[in-house]
Design an enzyme around this catalytic site. Sequence first.
Site, mmCIF file in Angstrom:
data_model
loop_
_atom_site.group_PDB
_atom_site.id
_atom_site.type_symbol
_atom_site.label_atom_id
_atom_site.label_comp_id
_atom_site.label_asym_id
_atom_site.label_seq_id
_atom_site.Cartn_x
_atom_site.Cartn_y
_atom_site.Cartn_z
ATOM 1 C CE LYS A 64 -3.667 2.106 2.719
ATOM 2 N NZ LYS A 64 -4.594 1.873 3.831
ATOM 3 C CE LYS A 109 -6.151 1.622 -0.258
ATOM 4 N NZ LYS A 109 -6.558 1.520 1.100
HETATM 5 C C1 PBG Z 1 -7.117 3.156 5.644
HETATM 6 C C2 PBG Z 1 -7.614 2.970 4.262
HETATM 7 C C3 PBG Z 1 -7.460 3.910 3.233
HETATM 8 C C4 PBG Z 1 -8.114 3.376 2.122
HETATM 9 C C5 PBG Z 1 -8.639 2.115 2.485
HETATM 10 N N1 PBG Z 1 -8.302 1.879 3.828
HETATM 11 C C6 PBG Z 1 -6.870 5.254 3.184
HETATM 12 C C7 PBG Z 1 -5.647 5.600 3.874
HETATM 13 O O1 PBG Z 1 -4.710 4.796 4.001
HETATM 14 O O2 PBG Z 1 -5.600 6.735 4.315
HETATM 15 C C8 PBG Z 1 -8.200 4.089 0.808
HETATM 16 C C9 PBG Z 1 -9.180 3.607 -0.139
HETATM 17 C C10 PBG Z 1 -9.536 4.534 -1.214
HETATM 18 O O3 PBG Z 1 -8.928 5.607 -1.406
HETATM 19 O O4 PBG Z 1 -10.479 4.196 -1.936
HETATM 20 N N2 PBG Z 1 -6.727 2.104 6.393
#
Ligand code: PBG
Length: 330
Positions: A201, A255
């Site tokens: 991520k 992601k």
């Molecule tokens: C947080 C989380 C995030 C997303 C999913 N879970 C955002 C972040 O890390 O701040 C982002 C998903 C999206 O942008 O659609 N645990």
Amino acid sequence: MITGKYPTLRLRRSRKYDWSRKLVQENNLSSSDLIYPIFLIEGKNRKQSIKSMPGIYRYSIDQLGIIINNVIKNKIPMVALFPSTPNKKKDKIGTEALNEDNLVCRAIRFIKKRFKNNIGVMSDVALDPYTSHGHDGLLKKNYVMNDETIDVLIKQALIQAQMGCDVIAPSDMMDGRVGKIRKFLDKNKYHDVQILSYAVKFASNFYGPFRDAVGSKKSLKSDKKNYQMNFSNSDESLREVALDIKEGADMVMVKPGLPYLDVIQKIKDNFKIPVLAYQVSGEYSLIKNGIKNKIINEDCIVESLMSFKRAGASAIVSYFALDISKKLKF
Ligand code: PBG
């Protein structure tokens, strides 16, 4: 690799008719490749629009029946639940994460009671929906602590499993959390609950609309660069995935999606584990606004989703999932 040459070889021959294009098509997209994310809010009979995500809503639990029915009818195998926690329930240490009557826990119970195993339910394990500072873990001098946070995450994971959650998705990029969560779930006899690790991520700028949707945008003062991955890196993703596989991840996620197709392909080439892609909120809103403003057409949605399949993804989390599944054959 190439056999033959022009003019005897003409690659356009197989592109001439629809039937022949179909015959040589290398990848397919179906509803079973999709995971539909759902935002939750407290209250009754609520469907609240989200300014930065046109066409996407926050729903109160009593609205979930209709949506999940639709999801099942369109043959989407799983939903992912994201709670928008009222500010008054947030604190520095994310206490609400361990409340088994919190929004996400009630939603899991509702769906599993009503729909049994006709739908998979996935839920994030991380503290950001519950912390007043918007970070995914416990803070000390503005640094997110790793091991102390994991001690909370294993409890959060167990509670969600007890509620009936099928797929636990640790999403905070802490070191060592998959192994600790697996061990704790097994110790408590939840060996059949799957772990989908957000193994790769990135500290991305494409999460903006999501943070707006779950209400962590205003509270988050800094960025998440000291735990999420540097978007300049690629080899590091292999190390992340290798570790998570060793710790017991059943699937791994990359992601965001579109800007990281190279990473999906690289992981798929190196490991035989299901790789999932997350087409995140910023990607969704860009495409959606492009369509709304007639800059691009609707077919861009399938084109973007197909790119994940081409790269090697087994499934895709996408805010387009429900709408697009209605147009796919199965
Ligand atoms: C947080 C989380 C995030 C997303 C999913 N879970 C955002 C972040 O890390 O701040 C982002 C998903 C999206 O942008 O659609 N645990």
